[in-house]
Write an enzyme that holds these catalytic residues in place. Sequence first.
Site, PDB file in Angstrom:
ATOM      1  N   ASN A  19      43.248  26.174  -0.881  1.00  0.00           N
ATOM      2  CA  ASN A  19      42.086  25.298  -0.705  1.00  0.00           C
ATOM      3  C   ASN A  19      42.426  24.136   0.219  1.00  0.00           C
ATOM      4  OD1 ASN A  19      40.926  26.996  -2.559  1.00  0.00           O
ATOM      5  ND2 ASN A  19      41.228  25.617  -4.291  1.00  0.00           N
TER       6      ASN A  19
ATOM      7  N   HIS B 161      46.822  26.478   3.750  1.00  0.00           N
ATOM      8  CA  HIS B 161      45.786  26.652   4.777  1.00  0.00           C
ATOM      9  C   HIS B 161      45.364  25.315   5.355  1.00  0.00           C
ATOM     10  CE1 HIS B 161      44.546  30.844   3.064  1.00  0.00           C
ATOM     11  NE2 HIS B 161      45.706  30.861   3.681  1.00  0.00           N
TER      12      HIS B 161
ATOM     13  N   CYS C  80      46.123  17.283  16.860  1.00  0.00           N
ATOM     14  CA  CYS C  80      45.777  17.324  18.283  1.00  0.00           C
ATOM     15  C   CYS C  80      46.182  18.684  18.841  1.00  0.00           C
ATOM     16  CB  CYS C  80      46.535  16.220  19.033  1.00  0.00           C
ATOM     17  SG  CYS C  80      46.249  16.308  20.833  1.00  0.00           S
TER      18      CYS C  80
ATOM     19  N   GLY D 145      41.745  31.816  -9.508  1.00  0.00           N
ATOM     20  CA  GLY D 145      40.536  31.689  -8.696  1.00  0.00           C
ATOM     21  C   GLY D 145      40.699  32.115  -7.258  1.00  0.00           C
TER      22      GLY D 145
ATOM     23  N   SER E  47      40.539  35.678  -4.599  1.00  0.00           N
ATOM     24  CA  SER E  47      40.065  37.074  -4.551  1.00  0.00           C
ATOM     25  C   SER E  47      41.162  38.042  -4.120  1.00  0.00           C
ATOM     26  CB  SER E  47      38.887  37.177  -3.572  1.00  0.00           C
ATOM     27  OG  SER E  47      39.339  36.812  -2.269  1.00  0.00           O
TER      28      SER E  47
ATOM     29  N   LEU F 148      37.405  34.656 -12.731  1.00  0.00           N
ATOM     30  CA  LEU F 148      36.106  34.979 -13.353  1.00  0.00           C
ATOM     31  C   LEU F 148      35.982  36.487 -13.549  1.00  0.00           C
ATOM     32  CD1 LEU F 148      33.808  33.149 -14.159  1.00  0.00           C
ATOM     33  CD2 LEU F 148      32.792  33.461 -11.906  1.00  0.00           C
TER      34      LEU F 148
ATOM     35  N   ALA G  65      37.397  29.005 -14.699  1.00  0.00           N
ATOM     36  CA  ALA G  65      38.688  28.294 -14.641  1.00  0.00           C
ATOM     37  C   ALA G  65      38.720  27.101 -15.597  1.00  0.00           C
ATOM     38  CB  ALA G  65      38.933  27.827 -13.212  1.00  0.00           C
TER      39      ALA G  65
HETATM   40  N1  APR Z   1      36.515  30.306 -12.270  1.00  0.00           N
HETATM   41  C1  APR Z   1      37.517  31.148 -11.899  1.00  0.00           C
HETATM   42  N2  APR Z   1      37.454  31.947 -10.811  1.00  0.00           N
HETATM   43  C2  APR Z   1      36.321  31.891 -10.066  1.00  0.00           C
HETATM   44  C3  APR Z   1      35.243  31.040 -10.388  1.00  0.00           C
HETATM   45  C4  APR Z   1      35.372  30.224 -11.546  1.00  0.00           C
HETATM   46  N3  APR Z   1      34.396  29.393 -11.930  1.00  0.00           N
HETATM   47  N4  APR Z   1      34.261  31.230  -9.447  1.00  0.00           N
HETATM   48  C5  APR Z   1      34.725  32.150  -8.574  1.00  0.00           C
HETATM   49  N5  APR Z   1      35.957  32.561  -8.949  1.00  0.00           N
HETATM   50  C6  APR Z   1      36.837  33.534  -8.274  1.00  0.00           C
HETATM   51  C7  APR Z   1      36.114  34.750  -7.715  1.00  0.00           C
HETATM   52  O1  APR Z   1      36.054  35.784  -8.712  1.00  0.00           O
HETATM   53  C8  APR Z   1      37.045  35.136  -6.556  1.00  0.00           C
HETATM   54  O2  APR Z   1      38.072  36.001  -7.004  1.00  0.00           O
HETATM   55  O3  APR Z   1      37.382  32.866  -7.160  1.00  0.00           O
HETATM   56  C9  APR Z   1      37.663  33.798  -6.124  1.00  0.00           C
HETATM   57  C10 APR Z   1      37.089  33.265  -4.837  1.00  0.00           C
HETATM   58  O4  APR Z   1      37.464  34.148  -3.814  1.00  0.00           O
HETATM   59  P1  APR Z   1      37.267  33.716  -2.288  1.00  0.00           P
HETATM   60  O5  APR Z   1      35.897  33.159  -2.113  1.00  0.00           O
HETATM   61  O6  APR Z   1      37.715  34.885  -1.471  1.00  0.00           O
HETATM   62  O7  APR Z   1      38.274  32.504  -2.091  1.00  0.00           O
HETATM   63  P2  APR Z   1      39.828  32.580  -1.820  1.00  0.00           P
HETATM   64  O8  APR Z   1      40.465  33.716  -2.550  1.00  0.00           O
HETATM   65  O9  APR Z   1      40.381  31.235  -2.064  1.00  0.00           O
HETATM   66  O10 APR Z   1      39.865  32.868  -0.228  1.00  0.00           O
HETATM   67  C11 APR Z   1      41.152  32.886   0.368  1.00  0.00           C
HETATM   68  O11 APR Z   1      40.129  33.148   2.533  1.00  0.00           O
HETATM   69  O12 APR Z   1      38.321  32.472   3.732  1.00  0.00           O
HETATM   70  C12 APR Z   1      39.693  32.336   3.627  1.00  0.00           C
HETATM   71  O13 APR Z   1      41.086  30.536   4.194  1.00  0.00           O
HETATM   72  C13 APR Z   1      40.045  30.921   3.346  1.00  0.00           C
HETATM   73  O14 APR Z   1      41.563  30.014   1.707  1.00  0.00           O
HETATM   74  C14 APR Z   1      40.531  30.957   1.904  1.00  0.00           C
HETATM   75  C15 APR Z   1      41.043  32.370   1.772  1.00  0.00           C
END
Ligand code: APR
Length: 226
Positions: A86, A103, A111, A169, A171, A196, A213
């Site tokens: 994040n 990230h 810059c 949290g 994917s 989730l 979470a």
């Molecule tokens: N509690 C727990 N988990 C949750 C909740 C919640 N309230 N809401 C959503 N999730 C989970 C979803 O099930 C999913 O597995 O959070 C995850 C979100 O997945 P993404 O949107 O793909 O986010 P992330 O895994 O952080 O993405 C990774 O991708 O777009 C790039 O650089 C960006 O850092 C990011 C990276």
Amino acid sequence: MRITVLTGAGISAESGIRTFRASDGLWEEHRIEDVATPEGFHRDPALVHRFYNQRRADAARAQPNAAHRALARLARHHDLTLITQNVDDLHERGGSAEVIHMHGSLLGALCSGCGHRWPAALVMRPPDPCPACGQPLARPDIVWFGEIPYHMERIWQAVESAELFAAIGTSGQVYPAAGLAQHARRNGAETIELNLAASAAARDFSQHRIGPATQVVPQWVQGLCP
Ligand code: APR
């Protein structure tokens, strides 16, 4: 115990910060290639700055939640390495002192001419001059698609030395972050996924805690702290 935790957008979802791949995902209004690649920035820096100005404003309005605070508690009882994908600062505002932002961070500016870094203004614009070289080449200090995540040496070490590795949290769709659990497991760590729903990398984990979470993370931490 040596614990390494990787968090993703899901840990900030209940603070009101949208995740990337949910139906109301962040990217809907924009194509990834337009707002999260070096080519997109080169093509239209004003659009990219507007996109991150909005994310910076959203993050400033958001508050850390019980999951962020639970990880700060965990660090008081164990040798914790906290890695996040994040770019918000909710872990820090939730009490975590050391956070590895693989990230990058919305709070940072970079810059693209001389590589100088400085604290980002809440609103950034294309003509913003770099404080070091004066060129109008300021960009958000965010790792875009096609760029190398930050602090990977430190991250691999923390994953290889962990006794327990937890992903919260995320994917499990973006590498190298998505490969960390398997690497931890190969190095003998216990692995747990808190999400989730089961993620694309679910098979890399021996334990799962399914739920929001703000519920499953404090419960998990409670079981690890006296
Ligand atoms: N509690 C727990 N988990 C949750 C909740 C919640 N309230 N809401 C959503 N999730 C989970 C979803 O099930 C999913 O597995 O959070 C995850 C979100 O997945 P993404 O949107 O793909 O986010 P992330 O895994 O952080 O993405 C990774 O991708 O777009 C790039 O650089 C960006 O850092 C990011 C990276």
